[in-house]
Each structure stands twice: as structure tokens, then as C-alpha cells.
Design a protein around this motif. Structure first.
Motif, mmCIF file in Angstrom:
data_model
loop_
_atom_site.group_PDB
_atom_site.id
_atom_site.type_symbol
_atom_site.label_atom_id
_atom_site.label_comp_id
_atom_site.label_asym_id
_atom_site.label_seq_id
_atom_site.Cartn_x
_atom_site.Cartn_y
_atom_site.Cartn_z
ATOM 1 N N PHE A 81 0.847 -1.189 0.000
ATOM 2 C CA PHE A 81 0.000 0.000 0.000
ATOM 3 C C PHE A 81 0.883 1.238 0.000
ATOM 4 C CE2 PHE A 81 -2.664 -3.315 1.764
ATOM 5 C CZ PHE A 81 -3.836 -3.146 1.035
ATOM 6 N N CYS A 82 0.435 2.235 -0.761
ATOM 7 C CA CYS A 82 1.192 3.475 -0.892
ATOM 8 C C CYS A 82 1.294 4.178 0.461
ATOM 9 C CB CYS A 82 0.507 4.370 -1.912
ATOM 10 S SG CYS A 82 1.251 5.996 -2.025
ATOM 11 N N GLU A 83 2.494 4.638 0.801
ATOM 12 C CA GLU A 83 2.680 5.354 2.066
ATOM 13 C C GLU A 83 2.185 6.799 1.970
ATOM 14 O OE1 GLU A 83 6.606 4.986 3.731
ATOM 15 O OE2 GLU A 83 6.723 2.874 3.180
ATOM 16 N N GLY A 84 1.900 7.238 0.752
ATOM 17 C CA GLY A 84 1.413 8.597 0.576
ATOM 18 C C GLY A 84 -0.104 8.676 0.656
ATOM 19 N N CYS A 85 -0.793 7.854 -0.156
ATOM 20 C CA CYS A 85 -2.247 7.986 -0.247
ATOM 21 C C CYS A 85 -2.979 6.720 0.185
ATOM 22 C CB CYS A 85 -2.657 8.375 -1.668
ATOM 23 S SG CYS A 85 -2.277 7.086 -2.868
ATOM 24 N N GLY A 86 -2.243 5.620 0.435
ATOM 25 C CA GLY A 86 -2.876 4.419 0.978
ATOM 26 C C GLY A 86 -3.490 3.475 -0.037
ATOM 27 N N VAL A 87 -3.430 3.812 -1.327
ATOM 28 C CA VAL A 87 -3.987 2.892 -2.324
ATOM 29 C C VAL A 87 -3.023 1.720 -2.529
ATOM 30 C CG1 VAL A 87 -5.180 4.788 -3.508
ATOM 31 C CG2 VAL A 87 -2.964 3.975 -4.374
ATOM 32 N N PRO A 88 -3.555 0.554 -2.968
ATOM 33 C CA PRO A 88 -2.653 -0.550 -3.277
ATOM 34 C C PRO A 88 -1.732 -0.161 -4.431
ATOM 35 C CG PRO A 88 -4.939 -1.306 -3.173
ATOM 36 C CD PRO A 88 -4.966 0.191 -3.160
ATOM 37 N N PHE A 102 5.750 3.973 -2.605
ATOM 38 C CA PHE A 102 4.685 4.860 -3.072
ATOM 39 C C PHE A 102 4.113 4.351 -4.386
ATOM 40 C CE2 PHE A 102 7.665 7.409 -0.616
ATOM 41 C CZ PHE A 102 6.805 7.954 0.325
ATOM 42 N N CYS A 103 2.833 4.670 -4.623
ATOM 43 C CA CYS A 103 2.247 4.404 -5.928
ATOM 44 C C CYS A 103 2.878 5.360 -6.934
ATOM 45 C CB CYS A 103 0.728 4.556 -5.878
ATOM 46 S SG CYS A 103 0.166 6.260 -5.678
ATOM 47 N N LEU A 104 2.646 5.071 -8.205
ATOM 48 C CA LEU A 104 3.275 5.890 -9.246
ATOM 49 C C LEU A 104 2.893 7.365 -9.112
ATOM 50 C CD1 LEU A 104 3.313 3.952 -12.625
ATOM 51 C CD2 LEU A 104 5.226 4.966 -11.393
ATOM 52 N N ASN A 105 1.614 7.618 -8.817
ATOM 53 C CA ASN A 105 1.170 9.008 -8.691
ATOM 54 C C ASN A 105 1.942 9.749 -7.614
ATOM 55 O OD1 ASN A 105 -0.668 9.153 -10.722
ATOM 56 N ND2 ASN A 105 -2.405 8.498 -9.452
ATOM 57 N N CYS A 106 2.024 9.136 -6.431
ATOM 58 C CA CYS A 106 2.719 9.793 -5.322
ATOM 59 C C CYS A 106 4.211 9.910 -5.618
ATOM 60 C CB CYS A 106 2.498 9.023 -4.027
ATOM 61 S SG CYS A 106 0.808 9.172 -3.424
ATOM 62 N N GLN A 107 4.757 8.882 -6.263
ATOM 63 C CA GLN A 107 6.181 8.942 -6.602
ATOM 64 C C GLN A 107 6.444 10.126 -7.525
ATOM 65 O OE1 GLN A 107 8.639 6.483 -5.450
ATOM 66 N NE2 GLN A 107 9.873 8.239 -6.055
HETATM 67 ZN ZN ZN Z 1 -0.061 7.068 -3.488
#
Ligand code: ZN
Length: 139
Positions: A81-88, A102-107
Motif C-alpha cells: 500500500f502506498c505510504e502517501g495515499c494508501g492505495v494498493p 509509493f504508488c506511481l502518482n505519489c512517486q
Molecule cells: Zn499514493
């Protein structure tokens, strides 16, 4: 998902093992060169080797911390799970980069806002892919 997580965890375990071996090797190599340079006249080459060995050791220690962090997220049940927004985090991304935080968006957002340049991360991803291939051969 559970089965895939187990596979990713195995990847991290394997990578951690090979990193620990690398670190032990680099540390022992460092000691040898320190004592050898007392005797050798051409200490310029030894100094250069030691500098690159130090850089490799620092890199290995840095990656070990990242992998330990990912493994601790398994313990906490927050792995994947993303440490930024919590999505898988996208599974393809985790397969390429098992210690992704992080997910790609947060990265992407972090790269734009925070870090000095996208270069280091791109290099890191390349390294991780390369090392995953290598550790598969070793085990
Ligand atoms: Zn994220």
C-alpha cells in the motif's frame, strides 16, 4: 493477492540475503585494502578502489534499509500500500521494485515537489531490476 505477496516477500528475502553477503564482502575487502595500502607503493589505485568500494558499501547499506523497511511493512500488514495515499501499489510496479513505498502518482508528485531530480530514482529502479535478475541466478 496473498499468494503474490508471498512471492514478493520471497524476492525481498532473497535480495536481503545477497545484500548481506555483498556487505560482508565489501567490509572484509575494505579491511584487506587498508592493511595492504601500508605496504604498496602504488597506493593511488588502492585509494581509488577503496573509494569505489565505500560507495558500493553505502549503496548496499541504503538498499538494505529500504528492504528492511519493506519487510517491516509485511509484519505490519501494510505492504503493497502506498505510504502517501494508501492505495494498493500496482502489482507490476511491485514486481519491478519490491521495496517501492509509493504508488506511481505519489512517486511522481514527490519527484516534482521534493527530490532534486528524477535521476537517482531511475538509476535505483534499474539497479534493482538488475539485482533481482542476479540474485535469481545465485540462489
Ligand atoms: Zn499514493
Amino acid at each position: 493477492m496473498t499468494r503474490d505477496d508471498a512471492r514478493l516477500r520471497r524476492l525481498l528475502d532473497i535480495e536481503k540475503e545477497s545484500l548481506l553477503q555483498d556487505i560482508a564482502y565489501l567490509q572484509s575487502r575494505e579491511h584487506i585494502q587498508v592493511s595492504a595500502s601500508n605496504h604498496m607503493a602504488d597506493s593511488g589505485t588502492a585509494a581509488f578502489d577503496q573509494a569505489s568500494g565505500d560507495a558500493l558499501l553505502q549503496q548496499a547499506l541504503h538498499r538494505l534499509r529500504r528492504i528492511d523497511h519493506a519487510l517491516s511493512k509485511f509484519e505490519q500488514g501494510t505492504y503493497g500500500f502506498c505510504e502517501g495515499c494508501g492505495v494498493p501499489i500496482d502489482f507490476a510496479r511491485l514486481k519491478a521494485l519490491p521495496d517501492a513505498r509509493f504508488c506511481l502518482n505519489c512517486q511522481r508528485k514527490r519527484e516534482i515537489n521534493g527530490s532534486p531530480s528524477p535521476g537517482p530514482r531511475a538509476m535505483e529502479e534499474g539497479k534493482i531490476n538488475h539485482n533481482n535478475g542476479a540474485s535469481k541466478h545465485f540462489s
